[in-house]
Design an enzyme around this catalytic site. Sequence first.
Site, PDB file in Angstrom:
ATOM      1  N   HIS A   2      58.268  17.155 -21.588  1.00 58.95           N
ATOM      2  CA  HIS A   2      58.413  15.734 -21.231  1.00 58.95           C
ATOM      3  C   HIS A   2      57.154  14.921 -21.555  1.00 58.95           C
ATOM      4  O   HIS A   2      57.199  13.690 -21.514  1.00 58.95           O
ATOM      5  CB  HIS A   2      58.728  15.574 -19.735  1.00 58.95           C
ATOM      6  CG  HIS A   2      60.073  16.118 -19.343  1.00 58.95           C
ATOM      7  ND1 HIS A   2      61.232  15.740 -19.967  1.00 58.95           N
ATOM      8  CD2 HIS A   2      60.425  17.015 -18.383  1.00 58.95           C
ATOM      9  CE1 HIS A   2      62.271  16.382 -19.411  1.00 58.95           C
ATOM     10  NE2 HIS A   2      61.797  17.165 -18.459  1.00 58.95           N
TER      11      HIS A   2
ATOM     12  N   ASP B 174      66.278  23.697 -22.418  1.00 62.17           N
ATOM     13  CA  ASP B 174      66.105  23.226 -21.044  1.00 62.17           C
ATOM     14  C   ASP B 174      67.238  22.248 -20.713  1.00 62.17           C
ATOM     15  O   ASP B 174      67.752  21.565 -21.601  1.00 62.17           O
ATOM     16  CB  ASP B 174      64.742  22.525 -20.934  1.00 62.17           C
ATOM     17  CG  ASP B 174      64.346  22.207 -19.501  1.00 62.17           C
ATOM     18  OD1 ASP B 174      63.544  22.965 -18.929  1.00 62.17           O
ATOM     19  OD2 ASP B 174      64.838  21.187 -18.955  1.00 62.17           O
TER      20      ASP B 174
HETATM   21 ZN   LIG Z   1      64.143  21.002 -17.165  1.00 61.18          ZN
END
Ligand SMILES: [Zn+2]
Length: 307
Positions: free
Chosen positions: A126, A163
């Site tokens: 992220h 993910d």
């Molecule tokens: Zn995640």
Amino acid sequence: MPTAYITHPSFLLHTMGSWHPESPARLRAIDDRLHAAHLFDFLTHLEAQPVQRSQLLRVHDAAYIDFVEAASPREGFHALDPDTSMNPHTLDAARHAAGGAVMAVERVMRGEVANAFVACRPPGHHATRNQAMGFCFFNNVAVAAAHALEAHGLERVAIVDFDVHHGNGTEAIFTDDPRVMLCSTFQHPFYPHVGADTASEHIVNVPLPAGTTGHAYRAAFTAQIMPRLEAHRPQMLFFSAGFDGHREDDMAQFGLVEADYAWITEQVMGVAACHAAGRIVSLLEGGYDLSSLGRSAAAHIKALAEL
Ligand SMILES: [Zn+2]
């Protein structure tokens, strides 16, 4: 050739509070499961080195690196976003997580190991060029991919991010670099609430609804990702290996199981065997239910190691 398992003591010292799901217990759960499954002794165990600033600068702004270094607290916590904070050990852990990613590339490129798994914390996918978010500080997989391109002269690499959250940081970093193909499957709509609309030659985003189970996941992966990966002919492959899409992980609402993670791993190993001399580096991202995280990571590593 063996599979490398790279970690560092600092990964167990970085915490964001005892309540936080991104905890040191995650790495202990993976270690425990590797022992229980009799996999641990078949891996080549390496201790991560710290990343060099020049290696971070390939994917992060200098001012952002300075900002993270200056934010490191002497005691207590320093929050960089509502769920991402630093304790006195975080900077060291983040440097070794990114450094472990570089080390994995080095060992695999030199042919010392067949492939590598970096059991790192904090995770990275992220983190953008200039922003920490979603438990991430430095984008470990981006650092690794950039190292393969810049230090080893590769022309094409690919990142498979399984993910349950979209790898927004990785996409943002490589949005203008067609040498890097990013294939990201993720629950949508869901945090970080971007990625579903991206259409690009080298960004392959596959948004999937809550409730997606292995059957539908595999069908989407086969139809939407495999042909694009094959066409890209990557010379090295990377996993953003998050296991928070497991059906027992209540961080999200996918219904994947260990066998699905082994299947994904095997699909990508097939591409690596064809185009990349088998070269794969896998970096831990999410996965918060400790039991299913340990079992899923062990299934992934078992597949990588062909055990
Ligand atoms: Zn995640």
